[in-house]
Write an enzyme that holds these catalytic residues in place. Sequence first.
Site, PDB file in Angstrom:
ATOM      1  N   HIS A   1      69.559  29.695  29.273  1.00  0.00           N
ATOM      2  CA  HIS A   1      70.689  29.063  28.559  1.00  0.00           C
ATOM      3  C   HIS A   1      70.174  28.153  27.438  1.00  0.00           C
ATOM      4  O   HIS A   1      70.658  28.222  26.304  1.00  0.00           O
ATOM      5  CB  HIS A   1      71.554  28.280  29.552  1.00  0.00           C
ATOM      6  CG  HIS A   1      72.708  27.561  28.927  1.00  0.00           C
ATOM      7  ND1 HIS A   1      74.022  27.912  29.144  1.00  0.00           N
ATOM      8  CD2 HIS A   1      72.745  26.508  28.068  1.00  0.00           C
ATOM      9  CE1 HIS A   1      74.807  27.109  28.431  1.00  0.00           C
ATOM     10  NE2 HIS A   1      74.057  26.236  27.772  1.00  0.00           N
ATOM     11  N   GLU A   2      69.183  27.339  27.753  1.00  0.00           N
ATOM     12  CA  GLU A   2      68.646  26.408  26.742  1.00  0.00           C
ATOM     13  C   GLU A   2      67.886  27.159  25.654  1.00  0.00           C
ATOM     14  O   GLU A   2      67.964  26.811  24.475  1.00  0.00           O
ATOM     15  CB  GLU A   2      67.736  25.353  27.398  1.00  0.00           C
ATOM     16  CG  GLU A   2      68.432  24.450  28.408  1.00  0.00           C
ATOM     17  CD  GLU A   2      69.762  23.896  27.921  1.00  0.00           C
ATOM     18  OE1 GLU A   2      69.894  23.582  26.727  1.00  0.00           O
ATOM     19  OE2 GLU A   2      70.695  23.789  28.735  1.00  0.00           O
TER      20      GLU A   2
ATOM     21  N   GLN B   1      71.495  20.795  19.902  1.00  0.00           N
ATOM     22  CA  GLN B   1      72.687  20.120  20.431  1.00  0.00           C
ATOM     23  C   GLN B   1      72.751  18.640  20.057  1.00  0.00           C
ATOM     24  O   GLN B   1      73.785  17.998  20.251  1.00  0.00           O
ATOM     25  CB  GLN B   1      72.739  20.259  21.963  1.00  0.00           C
ATOM     26  CG  GLN B   1      72.919  21.677  22.441  1.00  0.00           C
ATOM     27  CD  GLN B   1      73.033  21.733  23.943  1.00  0.00           C
ATOM     28  OE1 GLN B   1      72.030  21.791  24.642  1.00  0.00           O
ATOM     29  NE2 GLN B   1      74.250  21.691  24.456  1.00  0.00           N
TER      30      GLN B   1
ATOM     31  N   HIS C   1      70.021  28.419  22.996  1.00  0.00           N
ATOM     32  CA  HIS C   1      70.401  27.401  21.999  1.00  0.00           C
ATOM     33  C   HIS C   1      69.438  27.371  20.816  1.00  0.00           C
ATOM     34  O   HIS C   1      69.874  27.255  19.675  1.00  0.00           O
ATOM     35  CB  HIS C   1      70.440  26.001  22.635  1.00  0.00           C
ATOM     36  CG  HIS C   1      71.739  25.686  23.316  1.00  0.00           C
ATOM     37  ND1 HIS C   1      72.942  25.676  22.655  1.00  0.00           N
ATOM     38  CD2 HIS C   1      72.018  25.339  24.592  1.00  0.00           C
ATOM     39  CE1 HIS C   1      73.911  25.350  23.504  1.00  0.00           C
ATOM     40  NE2 HIS C   1      73.378  25.145  24.693  1.00  0.00           N
TER      41      HIS C   1
ATOM     42  N   CYS D   1      78.442  24.174  29.235  1.00  0.00           N
ATOM     43  CA  CYS D   1      77.550  23.726  28.172  1.00  0.00           C
ATOM     44  C   CYS D   1      78.062  22.396  27.629  1.00  0.00           C
ATOM     45  O   CYS D   1      79.258  22.250  27.388  1.00  0.00           O
ATOM     46  CB  CYS D   1      77.534  24.774  27.062  1.00  0.00           C
ATOM     47  SG  CYS D   1      76.469  24.342  25.683  1.00  0.00           S
ATOM     48  N   LEU D   2      77.149  21.452  27.421  1.00  0.00           N
ATOM     49  CA  LEU D   2      77.570  20.135  26.922  1.00  0.00           C
ATOM     50  C   LEU D   2      78.180  20.245  25.518  1.00  0.00           C
ATOM     51  O   LEU D   2      78.955  19.376  25.122  1.00  0.00           O
ATOM     52  CB  LEU D   2      76.386  19.165  26.910  1.00  0.00           C
ATOM     53  CG  LEU D   2      75.810  18.807  28.290  1.00  0.00           C
ATOM     54  CD1 LEU D   2      74.579  17.923  28.127  1.00  0.00           C
ATOM     55  CD2 LEU D   2      76.846  18.119  29.173  1.00  0.00           C
TER      56      LEU D   2
ATOM     57  N   GLY E   1      70.370  20.479  31.277  1.00  0.00           N
ATOM     58  CA  GLY E   1      69.510  20.957  30.196  1.00  0.00           C
ATOM     59  C   GLY E   1      70.093  20.514  28.870  1.00  0.00           C
ATOM     60  O   GLY E   1      71.310  20.311  28.761  1.00  0.00           O
TER      61      GLY E   1
END
Length: 183
Positions: A139-140, A51, A143, A97-98, A46
């Site tokens: 999660h996304e 991000q 963000h 998480c990226l 995701g």
Amino acid sequence: MIYPIVVYGDPVLKKKATNFSVEDKEKVAKIIADMFETMYNAHGVGLAAPQVGISKRLFVVDGEPLDEKECKGFKKVFINPVITSEYGKEWEFEEGCLSIPGLREFVSRPETLTILYLDENWNQHTQEFSGMKARIIQHEYDHIEGILFTDKLSGFKKRLIQGKLTKISKGETDANYRVKVYR
Ligand code: NI
């Protein structure tokens, strides 16, 4: 085009993102394509627009690499999404998480959600998701609300990982993709 991924410490990750308007359609199509390319390059499941430094309500997902059974074909685009309800039993899963490379922690979230969103063709949907699909969306979605999974940890856990987060914010990571550090 592959974007560098914004890492912990950049205020864009803490900001509530705003909606796109219909006039942005063409621009959004290009951003979506680039976000998928960026996500696959970093082996993520995701990626949310903040991000990549864009404070807009947009995220892309492809859960298949995480769970090829439960998330088969779960490749989706969410434009201007709103989670209208979350319900069911809370369950824990170790998330990463990226934007926080190298850190994984258990996070508790409700089992099911209902989300209102526009797809890549700007068609509106109201859909229910459960389990791992819901987890990825939650999660996304966090963000675009300016929330990171580390914000959901206990004070004790937060103190334990503070040193690691400080390092990440300085760009000291072993991420195998290009990151963008806030200066
Ligand atoms: Ni993330």
